[in-house]
Write a protein that holds these residues in place. Structure first.
Motif, PDB file in Angstrom:
ATOM      1  N   SER A 206      49.385  22.735  36.348  1.00 32.61           N
ATOM      2  CA  SER A 206      50.129  21.826  37.129  1.00 32.61           C
ATOM      3  C   SER A 206      50.074  21.951  38.540  1.00 32.61           C
ATOM      4  N   TRP A 207      49.698  23.050  38.903  1.00 24.23           N
ATOM      5  CA  TRP A 207      49.491  23.561  40.498  1.00 24.23           C
ATOM      6  C   TRP A 207      48.569  22.540  40.881  1.00 24.23           C
ATOM      7  N   TYR A 208      47.713  21.787  40.183  1.00 23.99           N
ATOM      8  CA  TYR A 208      46.741  20.990  40.907  1.00 23.99           C
ATOM      9  C   TYR A 208      47.105  19.454  40.844  1.00 23.99           C
ATOM     10  N   ASP A 209      48.357  19.443  40.453  1.00 27.39           N
ATOM     11  CA  ASP A 209      48.992  18.044  40.400  1.00 27.39           C
ATOM     12  C   ASP A 209      48.805  17.221  42.077  1.00 27.39           C
ATOM     13  N   SER A 210      49.246  18.296  42.897  1.00 28.40           N
ATOM     14  CA  SER A 210      49.193  17.692  44.370  1.00 28.40           C
ATOM     15  C   SER A 210      47.817  17.100  44.714  1.00 28.40           C
ATOM     16  N   MET A 211      46.745  17.841  44.269  1.00 26.28           N
ATOM     17  CA  MET A 211      45.327  17.154  44.479  1.00 26.28           C
ATOM     18  C   MET A 211      44.827  16.080  43.993  1.00 26.28           C
ATOM     19  N   VAL A 212      45.457  15.958  42.688  1.00 27.80           N
ATOM     20  CA  VAL A 212      45.089  14.766  41.935  1.00 27.80           C
ATOM     21  C   VAL A 212      45.888  13.533  42.480  1.00 27.80           C
ATOM     22  N   LEU A 213      46.955  13.799  43.019  1.00 27.40           N
ATOM     23  CA  LEU A 213      47.804  12.766  43.605  1.00 27.40           C
ATOM     24  C   LEU A 213      47.229  12.239  44.931  1.00 27.40           C
ATOM     25  N   LYS A 214      46.823  13.177  45.704  1.00 24.20           N
ATOM     26  CA  LYS A 214      46.036  12.984  47.031  1.00 24.20           C
ATOM     27  C   LYS A 214      44.867  12.066  46.689  1.00 24.20           C
ATOM     28  N   GLY A 215      44.183  12.703  45.786  1.00 18.97           N
ATOM     29  CA  GLY A 215      42.907  11.786  45.553  1.00 18.97           C
ATOM     30  C   GLY A 215      43.083  10.547  44.956  1.00 18.97           C
ATOM     31  N   TYR A 216      44.373  10.083  44.266  1.00 26.57           N
ATOM     32  CA  TYR A 216      44.723   8.947  44.016  1.00 26.57           C
ATOM     33  C   TYR A 216      44.993   8.107  45.008  1.00 26.57           C
ATOM     34  N   LYS A 217      45.675   8.718  46.027  1.00 22.03           N
ATOM     35  CA  LYS A 217      46.146   7.902  47.172  1.00 22.03           C
ATOM     36  C   LYS A 217      45.069   7.669  48.166  1.00 22.03           C
ATOM     37  N   LYS A 218      44.117   8.595  48.377  1.00 21.11           N
ATOM     38  CA  LYS A 218      43.185   8.256  49.535  1.00 21.11           C
ATOM     39  C   LYS A 218      42.040   9.013  48.982  1.00 21.11           C
ATOM     40  N   SER A 219      40.967   8.623  49.572  1.00 21.80           N
ATOM     41  CA  SER A 219      39.607   9.351  49.426  1.00 21.80           C
ATOM     42  C   SER A 219      39.611  10.530  49.792  1.00 21.80           C
ATOM     43  N   LEU A 220      39.361  11.583  49.053  1.00 23.44           N
ATOM     44  CA  LEU A 220      39.302  13.140  49.481  1.00 23.44           C
ATOM     45  C   LEU A 220      38.134  13.322  50.483  1.00 23.44           C
ATOM     46  N   THR A 221      38.397  14.035  51.245  1.00 22.18           N
ATOM     47  CA  THR A 221      37.361  14.771  52.344  1.00 22.18           C
ATOM     48  C   THR A 221      37.287  16.110  52.014  1.00 22.18           C
ATOM     49  N   LEU A 222      36.556  16.734  52.730  1.00 23.45           N
ATOM     50  CA  LEU A 222      35.979  18.308  52.609  1.00 23.45           C
ATOM     51  C   LEU A 222      37.229  19.074  53.115  1.00 23.45           C
ATOM     52  N   GLU A 223      38.006  18.458  54.087  1.00 20.50           N
ATOM     53  CA  GLU A 223      39.207  19.246  54.332  1.00 20.50           C
ATOM     54  C   GLU A 223      40.263  19.361  53.366  1.00 20.50           C
ATOM     55  N   ASP A 224      40.394  18.366  52.730  1.00 19.20           N
ATOM     56  CA  ASP A 224      41.420  18.274  51.794  1.00 19.20           C
ATOM     57  C   ASP A 224      41.325  19.210  50.454  1.00 19.20           C
ATOM     58  N   VAL A 225      40.033  19.638  50.386  1.00 21.11           N
ATOM     59  CA  VAL A 225      39.876  20.289  49.059  1.00 21.11           C
ATOM     60  C   VAL A 225      40.237  21.815  49.510  1.00 21.11           C
ATOM     61  N   TRP A 226      40.492  22.641  48.534  1.00 25.43           N
ATOM     62  CA  TRP A 226      41.247  23.922  48.790  1.00 25.43           C
ATOM     63  C   TRP A 226      39.968  24.921  48.628  1.00 25.43           C
ATOM     64  N   ASP A 227      40.280  26.089  49.397  1.00 28.43           N
ATOM     65  CA  ASP A 227      39.100  26.954  49.375  1.00 28.43           C
ATOM     66  C   ASP A 227      39.224  27.893  48.198  1.00 28.43           C
ATOM     67  N   VAL A 228      38.178  28.578  47.634  1.00 28.78           N
ATOM     68  CA  VAL A 228      38.330  29.261  46.612  1.00 28.78           C
ATOM     69  C   VAL A 228      39.088  30.452  47.017  1.00 28.78           C
TER      70      VAL A 228
END
Length: 1543
Positions: A206-228
């Protein structure tokens, strides 16, 4: 125990009531000690772990305080309880010991918890999984005591009131803490929340929820994706891996030596004789030598350090492997609990007397087991995929690192493509295998357990079913092998098709000039037809495999149940047996299908491992012979140095002794192939050392003969990683004569250079390469023929400003390899090289006085040259060298194919690419640089129109439009689609039918016993069940075959439209779109439409209908279930919607970040000598690691997105099972056991299907993008039609008169005019020369005649017909051009001359004779059928140019345009071409675009262009008499009057 509690510890009678309960003593001892025991046992290990992983203490948060306060409250409660017990204890022995021990235990425990929580503050991961598990256990075990006390209070309100209240409060606190521990405490240091997620958050993702939400609201860009995480980053992985790699590789190398010693003892090696260089030097010999060398190479390089890579990888990643092993084991064991619980539930419903609580407990257990199983499975998958990703990263980074140090000899065994393959394909294969490696043992375990439990249900008759399954495995194997063969065949067709496509796109200009598109379109279409035929047969095999897979479970059940019932009349099929068996068979299906797949994947990976081991085991560059010293009186000293390119051939550089003093300018001269470049390479340490050494003082900079340009801006290329100093930068631009070019280039030095410098001319590339070296400010400059590609006056400028005694580099040590003889008097020292040794050395005058080789050559050339030519002509005895076919063998160029090219003079070498570089052709400067006058100084950052030559690839964002789906479905055909869906629905109906029938069959066991069961009824049951099963199989078969045919048809349609449209696209489209991108449409996207999409569509339909039918069946049994479907359906759909949009973007980002990886890699491989010379390996390595990390973070996010989805979907599936179970328990009275069986066995299966459906939806969305991208190019605007209604007369143009009237043209709508109103008339059979500076519009003029560029105003008429009114093919077919770059296509020689087969062989031979190629072609074994290599690489440049002349002679049209090709041709070929043109085209109108004035001095008229206007037009005599632009150009070239030019 009884005394310890003063009450009963265990009595089973407690459970034999409708309201069961556990004894209080049991609850207060065992259930309290379980969580505490867990906590204390693991405490030492936990504390040690915290101690090891601590970082700086972070600030105290409210979250931390809340947890500490709650635990503190628990501590106080325990103390209060203890105090109560002590005050109560007034000496009577009524208070049991348990009342003391528990509070004391709790006091210690809460102190421990406070300590752990406090210490955790200094870790990144604040929440401990171990505490979370403790709270879960504590709350679960406490429930029993909680409800017991509650019941006691309700019955007798006075019993232990205080004690109960204390317990209730502390239980409440524990629940609160459990809730708190589910939340993650964010840490400031890391961007990636996975490292700080709490235990519950990380197992549910569920720590990933925020990313899924962001991806739903707008198109993800490289800056949005978390580093490993740090420990998954390339650098840290490499650090760990290299330790083990070096250790294992050392061992393997020692083993290799032992093997070799053993072998050499067994047989003494026979060596092949070296190459005799006086062999008759013809093409055939060269080919033979090649074959010999290849054979020899394969003999020597067979052995390499083996079987170490897997060990090294295992040692690097063993921890992850171990963890995933444990989770997988737990999952597999839990997997077999579900069928047992199912059996229990069936028994519960069948037995009307059992207490309801048993049923509820069973349903809850079923839910709990499936839930834990889901979490285990997803956690296991996450670890395995992460492991796969890390392995891929490690391999990619290691390959890159190895490439930087690989010796030249080892590198020669691989083409650029092969090395890129190691990085892409082989790393990917290893990634796939490591992701599934555990399935090897897990499959075996699952198979054994399934058979064991089935045996318990049905006895020996199980083996009938298992037998059927095992029989199907080899059948599937055979089918798989067959389809793999078909695919391999198809890959060959695909390669052929792509090779032709690549050539078409590289040579598209020629196709347009000659109107040859239809011929090449047919070639592609023919291959495509073969490809589609194979695709059909592949599809048919696939459908048979699907049919068998569908049939397998049905067949197995039919066979097993029939055998079971028929073997023994006492065997009656009841619900427990039938449905438990079906569930077990469903479990068994997975490992049986997976095992062969995993094994074949392992076999494929073993090949990759071997290739990687061979690459990593290759020798590194040995630079021991190059000694770098800081205090030394000479700049460079060769001491008795001998070097070679390949030890199996003779030495290239022999016993060279040479001293070069600091600050000297030394020219190195010699014939082609004399070893000049090799001498430079030896200094750079690129060659194999034989004996002697080279001492060097200071840093080096290198300008190679074939300039290497990176994809980036011009500024980036010149700075090459150094910091920007404006003053120096401007000075260098001016000195390297780059300012005029920057004015022309859109965007100046911010102009983007395409890959391999595609949009620059040879001269510009060379000058940028030189500027890069000068900017580095090194001590020693190695300049390998930097002046060969530039015009005479530019060469002079560069020599004066950069290289010469007064240039920017004066005071530096310069070694200049050159062919420009007139610069030699100005150098300090001349070194004459011949045959790999130094023949003479000294100053210009000394050498002339010595009357040696140098003086002889000098004389020879003074006879030949007009001053203007000096800079571009080679100073070798090329003429005496048998048509210049083969240089002497000493200088072995980069690879053997380029031997053929070294025949030409050095200038051509710069312009042509060696056979390794990609199949792109250099576009001439004028075409690809759209001219633009600089309008004063531009704003720095503003992007100038036209500056971005290459548009950023259009990355679709958001949802794929519905019209795209429609386009694809229309291509399949609407009637077919309806029919396919109908047949699939029939399949579902048969499926429901067979389930209901089985349920009725098992119901028989209640009405009949073994003696009264009529055999006729039994046979009917078996027969109908089998028939329904076969109906399912056949309907799937029918639908699949139909869909295969229609989808192939769709592929055919789409490819056809794409091909014909791309060929009709205007030239500007090809200028602004990289070839790679267009090829990608024909490669990746078409292959998706061919293979992946149809399979996705089929899977999706099957899954969807499967889920519907399962839900229908559950509702038939318990109609109430329909109400539950609604909320679950909403959750399901919303999860899917959120996931699909995020996943689609991540997939796109993955592919967008992956291609720069490979292109940067292939760029590095081709520029290795330069990178090594400048010692920039570390910078390139860092850049590569950065791009790998960028790609990694997209892959990581994508993996997590899939896990996030799976956990949520499995939860929905588990809820379906749970609700179905609960309803069955509630409605127990109205149901029979058989109904329960068939509902639950299907519900247990639904989880997988739900998961698969979303996965398929997402796959379809991802892959339909291919159709979208293809459609984008199907809709590209076309050029004018090829043929119009207005056809010219057959003999047009009979006179060849050309009339320009106020003609204007621009390259692209956003750019300025290139030709600004040209008006002139060219009479019949006139010979006109066109001259002008670079960018004046000379080449644009030819492009206008062919309507490559359409008019922006004005018109051109030929013989009175306006060319704009004709079809393009009518126009282009009647004109002839000999282009600047001689472009050939792979195929026969004949095809290259006459692709439509319109001329007879006699005519072609006659043309070859005129083109002076007859003797050459006649000497080839295959004559006209001789295969030309890709790009004509197996012919010399001169021969290619003569073939282009042949094309023109065959056409024999009235108008000939000559885009002067002499730039790349030696004097002899040049003479041949000029004479032939004068004789053969005397009756034609000839336009010559001249780069060198002497070629057009005999024209009738000369047109001088400047800045897109005609500034002078008249006969050469008139123009020379008038001191205008032409007069000055001629003067500069040393031409005073018309007769000066005779050679």
């Amino acid at each position: 125990m009884e005394n310890f509690c003063n009450s009963t510890f265990w009595n089973s009678s407690y459970l034999n009531t409708p309201e069961a309960d556990l004894p209080l003593c049991f609850e207060q001892t065992v259930l309290v000690w379980i969580p505490l025991g867990f906590l204390w046992l693991l405490a030492p290990w936990q504390l040690f772990h915290v101690y090891r992983s601590r970082t700086k203490r972070s600030s105290i948060t409210k979250f931390y305080l809340a947890k500490q306060v709650l635990v503190g409250s628990l501590l106080i409660l325990a103390a209060i309880e203890l105090a109560f017990v002590l005050t109560e204890d007034s000496g009577q022995a009524t208070i049991p010991p348990v009342r003391y021990t528990n509070p004391i235990l709790y006091l210690c425990t809460w102190l421990l918890v406070l300590l752990v929580q406090h210490l955790r503050q200094s870790c990144i991961q604040k929440n401990s999984w171990y505490l979370s598990l403790f709270w879960i256990l504590s709350v679960l075990c406490g429930t029993f005591q909680f409800q017991t006390m509650l019941r006691a209070l309700i019955q007798d309100s006075k019993s232990n009131m205080v004690y109960s209240c204390l317990y209730f409060v502390s239980y409440g606190f524990q629940i609160l803490i459990l809730i708190l521990s589910a939340f993650s405490e964010s840490s400031d240091s890391s961007h990636n929340p996975s490292s700080t997620a709490s235990f519950l958050s990380s197992i549910a993702f569920s720590w990933y929820d925020s990313m899924v939400l962001k991806g739903y609201k707008k198109s993800l860009t490289l800056e949005d994706v978390w580093d490993v995480d740090e420990d998954t980053k390339t650098t840290s992985l490499m650090r760990r891996f290299e330790v083990f790699m070096t250790r294992e590789l050392q061992k393997a190398k020692r083993a290799l030596q032992r093997r070799q010693q053993k072998n050499s003892r067994q047989k003494s090696r026979a060596t092949l004789p070296g190459l005799d260089k006086n062999q008759s030097q013809s093409q055939d010999v060269l080919v033979l030598e090649e074959a010999k060398k290849k054979r020899k190479k394969s003999e020597t390089t067979k052995d390499f350090p083996k079987s170490w890579l897997v060990k090294a990888l295992f040692k690097t990643f063993y921890a992850v492997l171990l963890k995933s092993f444990i989770t997988k084991l737990v999952h597999d064991i839990l997997l077999f609990l579900s069928p047992q619980l199912l059996k229990f539930l069936i028994a519960f419903v069948s037995d009307k007397d059992t207490y309801p609580w048993v049923g509820y407990l069973c349903a809850i257990l079923l839910f709990a087991v499936t839930l834990v199983q889901s979490f285990c499975l997803q956690y296991y998958f996450q670890m395995c995929f992460m492991l796969g990703m890390s392995v891929r990263t490690t391999i990619m980074a290691s390959v890159y690192k190895k490439t930087l140090t690989l010796s030249n000899l080892a590198r020669k065994q691989y083409t650029v493509g092969e090395t890129v393959n190691l990085m892409s394909v082989d790393a990917q294969k290893l990634m796939d295998v490591t992701s599934f490696i555990h399935l090897v043992w897990s499959s075996a375990l699952q198979i054994c357990l399934s058979i064991f439990f089935l045996w318990r249900e049905l006895g020996p008759s199980v083996f009938a079913g298992v037998g059927v399954m095992i029989l199907l495995v080899p059948v599937n194997g055979i089918l798989a092998t067959k389809s793999r063969n078909i695919q391999a065949k198809n890959m060959k067709n695909k390669d052929k098709r792509l090779k032709i496509m690549n050539e078409i796109l590289s040579g598209i200009k020629i196709l347009k000039y000659f109107a040859w598109e239809p011929s090449f379109k047919d070639q592609v279409s023919n291959i495509r037809t073969k490809e589609l035929k194979n695709l059909l047969s592949f599809g048919q095999l696939q459908t048979i495999m699907i049919f068998l897979l569908q049939l397998a479970p049905i067949l197995v059940c039919v066979v097993t149940f029939s055998v079971y019932v028929l073997v023994d009349s006492n065997n009656i099929l009841d619900a427990e047996k039938a449905f438990t068996s079906i569930t077990l068979f469903n479990i068994l299906r997975f490992p049986l299908t997976m095992l062969p797949m995993v094994i074949s994947a392992m076999l494929q990976a073993s090949v990759s491992v071997e290739r990687l081991e061979k690459y990593f085991g290759g020798d590194d560059l040995d630079t021991s012979a190059i000694r770098h010293v800081s205090n030394f009186d000479k700049a460079v000293q060769f001491s008795d140095a001998s070097f070679t390119w390949d030890r199996s051939l003779e030495t290239t550089i022999r016993d060279v002794n040479l001293d070069i003093m600091p600050g000297q300018l030394v020219a190195v001269v010699g014939t082609v192939g004399s070893g000049k470049s090799s001498l430079m390479s030896a200094m750079l340490g690129e060659m194999e050392h034989i004996h002697g050494h080279i001492t060097i003082k200071g840093t080096m900079a290198y300008v190679p003969q074939q300039s290497w340009i990176q994809n980036g801006t011009i500024k980036d290329n010149i700075l090459f990683g150094s910091e920007f100093k404006e003053e120096r930068y401007k000075q260098i631009l001016e000195a390297c004569a780059l300012l005029p070019d920057l004015e022309i280039l859109p965007g100046g030095d911010k102009a983007e250079i395409g890959e391999k410098g595609i949009n620059l001319s040879g001269g510009q590339k060379q000058r940028i390469s030189l500027a890069r070296a000068v900017y580095q400010n090194s001590d020693i400059y190695i300049l390998d023929d930097p002046l060969s590609a530039v015009d005479a006056h530019v060469g002079k400028h560069i020599f004066q400003k950069v290289l010469g005694p007064n240039g920017l580099l004066h005071g530096k040590t310069r070694l200049l390899v050159t062919h420009s003889i007139h610069f030699l008097p100005q150098v300090d020292e001349i070194v004459v090289v011949g045959n790999g040794t130094i023949l003479e050395k000294g100053s210009y005058n000394t050498l002339l006085a010595n009357k040696g080789v140098f003086a002889k050559n000098q004389k020879l050339f003074m006879k030949h040259l007009s001053p203007e030519e000096e800079a571009t002509v080679n100073d070798s005895e090329e003429e005496d060298n048998d048509d210049g076919l083969i240089p002497s063998m000493e200088e072995l160029p980069e690879d053997a194919a380029s031997l053929t090219m070294k025949r030409e003079n050095s200038l051509h070498r710069t312009m042509s690419r060696s056979s390794r570089s990609s199949s792109r052709r250099l576009k001439s400067l004028k075409d690809s640089l759209k001219t633009r006058k600089a309008n004063g100084p531009q704003e720095k950052e503003e992007v100038v129109k036209g500056q971005k030559l290459i548009q950023k690839e259009f990355m679709e964002t958001g949802k794929v439009k519905f019209s795209i789906y429609l386009k694809y479905l229309q291509a399949i055909g609407s009637c077919s689609i309806v029919l396919i869906i109908l047949i699939y629905v029939m399949n579902s109906v048969a499926f429901i039918g067979s389930n209901l029938w089985l349920s009725a069959w098992t119901g028989d066991s209640e009405t009949f016993n073994s003696t009264t069961y009529p055999s006729s009824r039994r046979d009917l049951r078996i027969g109908v069940y089998a028939a329904l099963g076969i109906a399912q199989g056949l309907s799937v078969l029918g639908a699949s075959i139909l869909s295969v045919y229609r989808c192939t048809h769709a592929s055919k349609t789409l490819h056809g439209q794409l091909l014909s449209n791309v060929l009709r696209a205007p030239m500007s489209f090809f200028d602004t779109t990289p070839t790679g991108r267009i090829v990608n449409r024909f490669a990746g996207d078409i292959s998706t439409v061919d293979d992946t999409l149809p399979q996705n569509m089929r899977s999706w339909t099957l899954c969807f209908l499967g889920i519907i039918s399962t839900l229908v069946m559950i509702c038939m049994a318990t109609p109430v279930f329909a109400i539950i479907i609604i909320p679950l359906g909403i959750i399901y759909v919303s999860v899917q919607v959120f996931y699909v949009s995020t996943s689609r973007q991540l997939r796109r980002l993955d592919s967008v970040t992956r291609s720069p990886l490979y292109s940067h890699f292939s760029e590095t491989v081709s520029g290795l000598p330069v990178i090594r010379a400048f010692e920039h390996q570390q910078r390139f390595l860092a850049h590569s690691e950065m791009s790998i990390d960028t790609n990694q973070k997209c892959v990581f996010s994508w993996i997590i997105a899939n896990r996030w989805l799976a956990v949520r979907l499995e939860f929905v599936g588990n809820m379906i099972v749970f609700c179905a179970g609960l309803l069955l328990v509630i409605y127990k009275s109205t149901l029979k056991g058989d109904t329960v069986g068939f509902v639950l066995s299907n519900a247990l299966n639904i989880t997988q299907t739900l998961n698969w459906l979303v996965r398929m939806t997402s796959e379809i969305e991802t892959n339909i993008v291919a159709v979208e991208r293809i459609t984008e190019y199907i809709n590209v605007e076309n050029e004018a039609p090829w043929v119009t209604d207005m056809r010219p007369p057959p003999d047009w143009p009979s006179k060849g008169e050309i009339q320009f009237t106020n003609y204007q043209v621009r390259y692209r709508p956003e750019l300025d005019l290139v030709l600004k109103g040209i008006t002139c008339a060219i009479k019949s059979t006139e010979k006109v020369g066109v001259v002008g500076r670079t960018g004046a519009g000379k080449s644009s003029l030819t492009n206008c005649l062919f309507r490559i560029l359409e008019a922006a105003g004005g018109q051109i008429t030929i013989d009175g017909i306006d060319i704009a009114s004709l079809g393009l093919h009518d126009l282009r077919g009647k004109l002839t051009i000999i282009p600047q770059d001689p472009i050939l296509f792979s195929g026969s020689l004949r095809m290259n001359l006459d692709p439509f087969n319109t001329y007879s062989d006699e005519e072609i031979w006659k043309v070859l004779e005129l083109a002076h190629l007859k003797s050459f072609v006649a000497g080839l074994t295959l004559g006209l059928s001789h295969e030309v290599a890709e790009g004509g690489d197996n012919l010399s440049i001169g021969q290619r140019q003569l073939l282009c002349l042949g094309r023109a002679l065959l056409r024999k049209s009235k108008i000939l345009i000559l885009d002067e090709a002499t730039a790349a041709v030696d004097l002899e070929t040049d003479q041949l071409i000029q004479t032939t043109i004068q004789n053969e085209f005397s009756q034609c109108t000839v336009l010559t675009i001249a780069h060198r004035l002497h070629t057009i001095m005999d024209s009738d008229k000369i047109m001088v262009l400047d800045n897109g206007k005609i500034v002078q037009y008249g006969s050469p005599e008139e123009l020379l008499a008038d001191p205008g632009p032409f007069y000055f150009m001629a003067k500069e070239a040393g031409i005073e009057n018309v007769t000066d030019t005779a050679l």
